[in-house]
Design a protein around this motif. Structure first.
Motif, mmCIF file in Angstrom:
data_model
loop_
_atom_site.group_PDB
_atom_site.id
_atom_site.type_symbol
_atom_site.label_atom_id
_atom_site.label_comp_id
_atom_site.label_asym_id
_atom_site.label_seq_id
_atom_site.Cartn_x
_atom_site.Cartn_y
_atom_site.Cartn_z
ATOM 1 N N THR A 235 0.877 -1.228 -0.075
ATOM 2 C CA THR A 235 0.054 -0.098 -0.166
ATOM 3 C C THR A 235 0.834 1.374 -0.103
ATOM 4 O OG1 THR A 235 -1.613 -1.090 1.442
ATOM 5 C CG2 THR A 235 -2.033 1.082 1.227
ATOM 6 N N HIS A 236 1.984 1.122 0.799
ATOM 7 C CA HIS A 236 2.862 2.335 0.818
ATOM 8 C C HIS A 236 3.690 2.793 -0.300
ATOM 9 C CE1 HIS A 236 1.987 2.569 5.403
ATOM 10 N NE2 HIS A 236 1.033 2.966 4.823
ATOM 11 N N LEU A 237 3.869 1.617 -1.199
ATOM 12 C CA LEU A 237 4.870 1.706 -2.312
ATOM 13 C C LEU A 237 4.279 3.046 -3.163
ATOM 14 C CD1 LEU A 237 6.950 -0.317 -3.656
ATOM 15 C CD2 LEU A 237 4.935 -1.137 -5.070
ATOM 16 N N ARG A 238 5.463 3.693 -3.319
ATOM 17 C CA ARG A 238 5.308 4.844 -3.910
ATOM 18 C C ARG A 238 5.224 4.821 -5.400
ATOM 19 N NH1 ARG A 238 9.163 5.532 -0.613
ATOM 20 N NH2 ARG A 238 10.890 6.029 -2.244
ATOM 21 N N THR A 239 3.787 4.889 -6.186
ATOM 22 C CA THR A 239 3.667 4.758 -7.270
ATOM 23 C C THR A 239 2.885 5.964 -8.140
ATOM 24 O OG1 THR A 239 1.494 3.775 -6.833
ATOM 25 C CG2 THR A 239 3.280 2.218 -6.959
ATOM 26 N N ARG A 240 2.852 7.058 -7.905
ATOM 27 C CA ARG A 240 2.392 8.229 -8.362
ATOM 28 C C ARG A 240 3.235 8.597 -9.448
ATOM 29 N NH1 ARG A 240 -2.238 11.224 -5.849
ATOM 30 N NH2 ARG A 240 -3.551 9.703 -5.723
ATOM 31 N N GLY A 241 2.950 8.865 -10.686
ATOM 32 C CA GLY A 241 3.714 9.366 -11.866
ATOM 33 C C GLY A 241 3.746 11.244 -12.028
ATOM 34 N N PHE A 242 4.717 11.262 -12.284
ATOM 35 C CA PHE A 242 5.059 12.961 -12.429
ATOM 36 C C PHE A 242 5.373 13.228 -13.945
ATOM 37 C CE2 PHE A 242 4.906 12.710 -8.054
ATOM 38 C CZ PHE A 242 4.583 14.073 -7.256
ATOM 39 N N THR A 243 5.072 12.118 -14.606
ATOM 40 C CA THR A 243 5.638 12.440 -16.277
ATOM 41 C C THR A 243 4.441 12.345 -16.793
ATOM 42 O OG1 THR A 243 7.688 11.397 -15.643
ATOM 43 C CG2 THR A 243 7.191 11.648 -17.737
ATOM 44 N N GLY A 244 4.488 13.216 -17.907
ATOM 45 C CA GLY A 244 3.242 13.031 -18.949
ATOM 46 C C GLY A 244 3.604 13.155 -20.311
ATOM 47 N N LYS A 245 2.847 12.969 -21.227
ATOM 48 C CA LYS A 245 2.994 12.900 -22.719
ATOM 49 C C LYS A 245 2.438 13.889 -23.413
ATOM 50 C CE LYS A 245 5.529 10.536 -25.626
ATOM 51 N NZ LYS A 245 5.226 9.159 -26.530
ATOM 52 N N VAL A 246 2.995 14.552 -24.530
ATOM 53 C CA VAL A 246 2.132 15.357 -25.213
ATOM 54 C C VAL A 246 2.119 15.045 -26.688
ATOM 55 C CG1 VAL A 246 1.787 17.632 -26.122
ATOM 56 C CG2 VAL A 246 1.830 17.392 -23.883
ATOM 57 N N HIS A 247 1.447 14.769 -27.562
ATOM 58 C CA HIS A 247 1.486 14.441 -28.941
ATOM 59 C C HIS A 247 1.326 15.437 -29.656
ATOM 60 C CE1 HIS A 247 1.157 10.094 -27.012
ATOM 61 N NE2 HIS A 247 2.266 10.626 -27.183
ATOM 62 N N LEU A 248 1.808 15.957 -30.828
ATOM 63 C CA LEU A 248 1.300 16.959 -31.738
ATOM 64 C C LEU A 248 1.406 16.394 -32.969
ATOM 65 C CD1 LEU A 248 3.633 20.111 -30.414
ATOM 66 C CD2 LEU A 248 1.481 19.214 -29.703
ATOM 67 N N ALA A 249 0.313 16.705 -33.844
ATOM 68 C CA ALA A 249 0.137 16.452 -35.367
ATOM 69 C C ALA A 249 0.404 17.911 -35.943
ATOM 70 C CB ALA A 249 -1.173 16.091 -35.570
ATOM 71 N N LEU A 250 1.307 17.820 -36.710
ATOM 72 C CA LEU A 250 1.646 19.319 -37.449
ATOM 73 C C LEU A 250 1.337 18.988 -38.858
ATOM 74 C CD1 LEU A 250 5.286 20.009 -35.815
ATOM 75 C CD2 LEU A 250 3.126 20.534 -34.699
#
Ligand SMILES: Cc1cc2nc3c(=O)[nH]c(=O)nc-3n(C[C@H](O)[C@H](O)[C@H](O)COP(=O)(O)OP(=O)(O)OC[C@H]3O[C@@H](n4cnc5c(N)ncnc54)[C@H](O)[C@@H]3O)c2cc1C
Length: 522
Positions: free
Chosen positions: A320-335
């Motif tokens: 339960t106490h394992l630290r599993t919260r992410g702080f990384t996101g992803k952005v995809h752009l169609a140009l």
């Protein structure tokens, strides 16, 4: 979902992420009957390619292949299973708003602003990192030793670790012991002058983690990243994105004799006579097996699929106490078209572009996330994969894939409100190096850690399934009682990023887990 051919297998693998597929291949090669059950409608987990805007494909999670050791790639014979590379040996470029970019490759660093002292220091840095990571690499290649046992295998493994460190020689061994517990900010301050160089190196230490450069443990995560490849990191992009790698892994597993079913979510791990006995699918079907290997993250495995009632209270508390919260996101752009990046030649533009002008910039970006805010000026790792692989976008158009740090799992204002604003911030942050970028964007997509949790079924949305930290690393990963791929429930094993040696598209957790399953059965 298609129906499994049998009611009983030697091993059922829950999850067809790349580690699950690697594990399946090795078990099947050893003559086991293996069934892989993947909840998504394709294999690969966070290493997949999918459409995010009409005609635009992107590696939706991982976008660079650099951690899978060449020996593993060769052993799996992925070329014979259709894997081709669109780009290999990509350079890393630390962007500068005035166009004075800094390029880093195997041969060393280059750029107008790189002083002679920094060029020398960087060459020495690479030497040291190669030495240390070469010494640490074998640790990633097998199950970590258990602490406090009398078993010779564990003692031998600990002795080998000591010997490898000793063999570094007095100078490098001392340096490893000195820096191992440091934060990367202090380490870089010791060695370099250029803020741009320090920013780029600090980025590698914190990417995918819940750290800033001043956080204790940030050197550990850097060494971890380098150790995966023994210090000879080569950045590649498979043709067709990371999903093409996963598809090849799937074919390798099938060729070895494993059976793979997608759109087959497992609802429960079955227990009989105090050991794992198979799985129940969401469809209601049950499949029996004396060995169940979970590629799902530890919280999903133990608290979701198994259930706390089968575990002792202390173990449940640790999970339960394992630290599993992410702080990384992803952005995809169609140009619609690619804007100019002043100062970048075409070869560099195909590489890995970093927006991390200095280590303090990263630390400031991190500060926001601690308080559940997104970074006002985020740190970015950017690729334009369609430059090397035009099949990803319509003719003349391009795809931009951006790993963005820091994006909290929970946003104070709520992601429904903050989503567009943060996406705009990411576009404008990159736009500072590519004027006119905003006008080229036809469509965009943001994946927050909460989106990553939903799409890839990773509890907390963490890149590594669980933070890489001293208390969640090596001999205690993910938690005491579930190290060495085994769990407190006989017959239940782990094979995903949440166990040693951790995340990234590396495949070693899957391969090590398969070996452990076979050792136990022997
Ligand atoms: C945004 C982002 C960017 C990244 N970039 C990179 C990068 O550039 N390079 C790199 O090397 N690494 C990168 N990573 C990390 C890397 O993608 C992961 O660490 C790696 O994919 C983990 O692999 P895995 O096989 O252990 O687990 P996963 O990929 O998480 O696979 C687990 C699988 O289990 C399945 N599953 C879960 N529960 C069930 C169930 N109940 N029933 C059936 N199936 C189930 C899931 O659907 C999933 O397919 C990135 C990660 C993220 C999130």
């Amino acid at each position: 979902m298609t129906t499994p051919a049998r009611a009983r297998y030697d091993a059922v693998i829950v999850g067809g992420g790349h580690n699950g597929l690697v594990c399946a291949t090795y078990l099947a090669r050893a003559g086991r009957s293996v069934l892989v059950l993947e909840a998504a409608d394709r294999v690969g987990g966070a290493a997949v390619t999918r459409e995010f805007a009409p005609g635009f494909q992107v590696s939706a999670g991982a976008h660079l292949l650099h951690l899978m050791p060449p020996a593993l790639l060769n052993d799996l014979d992925l070329g014979a299973h259709g894997l081709k590379f669109a780009a290999h040996n990509l350079p890393t470029v630390a962007l500068s708003a005035d166009g004075q970019h800094l390029s880093m490759q195997a041969g060393g660093g280059s750029g107008a602003r790189l002083s002679a002292a920094d060029a020398r220091a960087y060459t020495e840095w690479r030497r040291l990192m190669r030495q240390i990571s070469g010494a640490l690499h074998p640790l990633l290649n097998g199950a970590p030793p258990r602490l406090g046992t009398d078993a010779w295998s564990d003692r031998k493994s600990l002795m080998r670790l000591g010997w490898r460190i000793r063999r570094l020689g007095r100078r490098d061994m001392r340096e490893l012991l000195r820096i191992g517990l440091m934060n990367v900010h202090d380490l870089l301050e010791d060695r370099f002058e250029s803020p741009q160089l320090k920013g780029a190196l600090a980025l590698d230490a914190v990417l995918g983690t819940n750290y800033g450069p001043r956080s204790p443990g940030s050197v550990l995560s850097l060494l971890y990243r380098l150790a995966a490849t023994g210090g000879t990191e080569v950045l590649s992009q498979p043709q067709g994105g990371l999903g093409a790698l996963s598809a090849a892994l799937g074919r390798a597993a099938t060729a070895a004799g494993a059976e793979i079913h997608t759109a087959a979510p497992v609802e429960r791990i079955l227990v009989k006579d105090d050991r794992a006995s198979g799985v129940a699918l969401a469809s209601g079907q049950q499949v029996l097996a004396p060995v169940v290997v979970s590629n799902a993250d530890p919280k999903t495995t133990f608290l979701g699929l198994l259930g706390a009632e089968f575990l002792d209270a202390g173990f449940v508390r640790r999970i339960t106490h394992l630290r599993t919260r992410g702080f990384t996101g992803k952005v995809h752009l169609a140009l619609d078209r690619l804007p100019k990046f002043p100062g970048l030649d075409p070869e560099s533009l195909r590489g890995r572009l970093l927006v991390a002008p200095d280590a303090d910039y990263i630390e400031r970006a991190y500060n926001h996330a601690k308080y559940n805010e997104y970074s006002a000026v985020p740190m970015l790792e950017v690729t334009v994969p369609s430059l090397s692989d035009p099949s990803l976008a319509p003719a003349g158009s391009h795809v931009v894939s951006i790993v963005v740090q820091y994006a909290p799992y929970e946003l104070n204002e709520g992601w429904a409100t903050g989503r567009q604003r943060f996406t705009d911030i990411v576009i404008d942050t990159l736009g500072a190096y590519a004027p006119g970028l905003r006008e080229c964007v036809r469509a965009s997509e943001l994946l927050t850690p909460a989106d990553i949790e939903r799409e890839f079924r990773i509890h907390g949305g963490h890149w590594h399934h669980a933070e890489i930290a001293f208390d969640q690393f090596f001999m205690v990963r993910p938690v005491p009682g579930a190290t060495q791929y085994e769990t407190p429930l006989p017959g239940l094993f782990l094979c995903g990023a949440g166990c040693h040696p951790g995340g990234g598209v590396m495949g070693l957790a899957g391969r090590n887990a398969a070996r452990q399953v076979m050792n136990r059965a022997a």
